[in-house]
Design an enzyme around this catalytic site. Structure first.
Site, PDB file in Angstrom:
ATOM      1  N   HIS A   1       1.821  60.754  46.405  1.00  0.00           N
ATOM      2  CA  HIS A   1       3.102  61.325  46.803  1.00  0.00           C
ATOM      3  C   HIS A   1       3.974  61.664  45.605  1.00  0.00           C
ATOM      4  O   HIS A   1       3.890  61.012  44.573  1.00  0.00           O
ATOM      5  CB  HIS A   1       3.890  60.325  47.662  1.00  0.00           C
TER       6      HIS A   1
ATOM      7  N   LYS B   1       9.673  55.946  38.913  1.00  0.00           N
ATOM      8  CA  LYS B   1       9.436  54.709  39.668  1.00  0.00           C
ATOM      9  C   LYS B   1       9.018  53.580  38.731  1.00  0.00           C
ATOM     10  O   LYS B   1       8.261  53.806  37.785  1.00  0.00           O
ATOM     11  CB  LYS B   1       8.313  54.912  40.692  1.00  0.00           C
TER      12      LYS B   1
ATOM     13  N   TYR C   1       9.178  48.746  44.598  1.00  0.00           N
ATOM     14  CA  TYR C   1       9.448  49.700  43.530  1.00  0.00           C
ATOM     15  C   TYR C   1      10.900  50.132  43.507  1.00  0.00           C
ATOM     16  O   TYR C   1      11.555  50.226  44.526  1.00  0.00           O
ATOM     17  CB  TYR C   1       8.519  50.915  43.591  1.00  0.00           C
TER      18      TYR C   1
ATOM     19  N   ASP D   1      -1.004  61.912  54.608  1.00  0.00           N
ATOM     20  CA  ASP D   1      -1.975  61.841  53.514  1.00  0.00           C
ATOM     21  C   ASP D   1      -3.302  62.503  53.878  1.00  0.00           C
ATOM     22  O   ASP D   1      -3.977  63.039  53.011  1.00  0.00           O
ATOM     23  CB  ASP D   1      -2.168  60.399  53.068  1.00  0.00           C
TER      24      ASP D   1
END
Length: 182
Positions: free
Chosen positions: A61, A71, A131, A169
């Site tokens: 992603h 991130k 995250y 996905d």
């Protein structure tokens, strides 16, 4: 904390100094001053957490344009294989990836700058993944690249048909058809 830059410039693996004793352990998970000295200024604005079972593959992603995200990821419980793919068209490492094992035992963290697609595969019975991001989630600006696209050459240790994927996905674009960063 030890900061190790990977073979892709700007992508770092962070190894904390862990203090263990009979009570358990302690470590600094993030300290702005140290982070900025080694990586640079990043203004994290949101923390996220997910829980997944073995075989779940989330990714690859990324968010496009001004909504892109840097991130800092880590695993609180379990083990994952984490991957960052360079989506920066002018980069010398465009289309290349870095894979790192993150686990509750190694306590590593992985810093992924803006301009990368990101995903992970859960290797343990269960994983809790957390995250920090430097830009809020904007679903209308999200994109995905197929995790098993042969053009990327990612050696996931799972048969693609056994991966547990979201509909998003399953329908992700091939790398050749993806939107890149300039």
């Amino acid at each position: 904390m030890e900061y190790r830059e990977t073979e892709i410039k700007g992508v770092f693996i962070l190894e904390p100094r862990v203090f263990d004793d009979e009570r358990g352990y302690f470590f600094e998970a993030w300290k702005r001053e140290d982070f900025e000295r080694h990586i640079g200024p990043v203004d994290f604005v949101q923390d996220n957490e997910s829980k997944s079972c073995r075989g779940v593959l989330r990714g690859l992603h990324y968010q496009k344009g001004e909504h892109s995200q840097a991130k800092l990821v880590r695993v609180i419980k379990g083990t994952v294989l984490d991957v960052a793919v360079d989506m920066r068209k002018g980069s010398p490492t465009f289309g290349k990836h870095v894979m790192v094992e993150l686990s509750e035992s190694n306590k590593r963290q992985f810093f992924i700058p803006r301009g990368f697609a990101h995903g992970f595969l859960v290797m343990s019975p269960e994983a809790i993944f957390t995250y920090k991001v430097d830009n809020a989630y904007a679903p209308q600006h999200e994109a995905s690249v197929r995790f098993d696209d042969p053009a990327l050459g990612i050696d996931w240790p799972i048969d693609p048909k056994d991966a547990i994927l979201s509909d998003k996905d399953r329908k992700a674009a091939l790398f050749a058809d993806a939107e890149y960063f300039d």
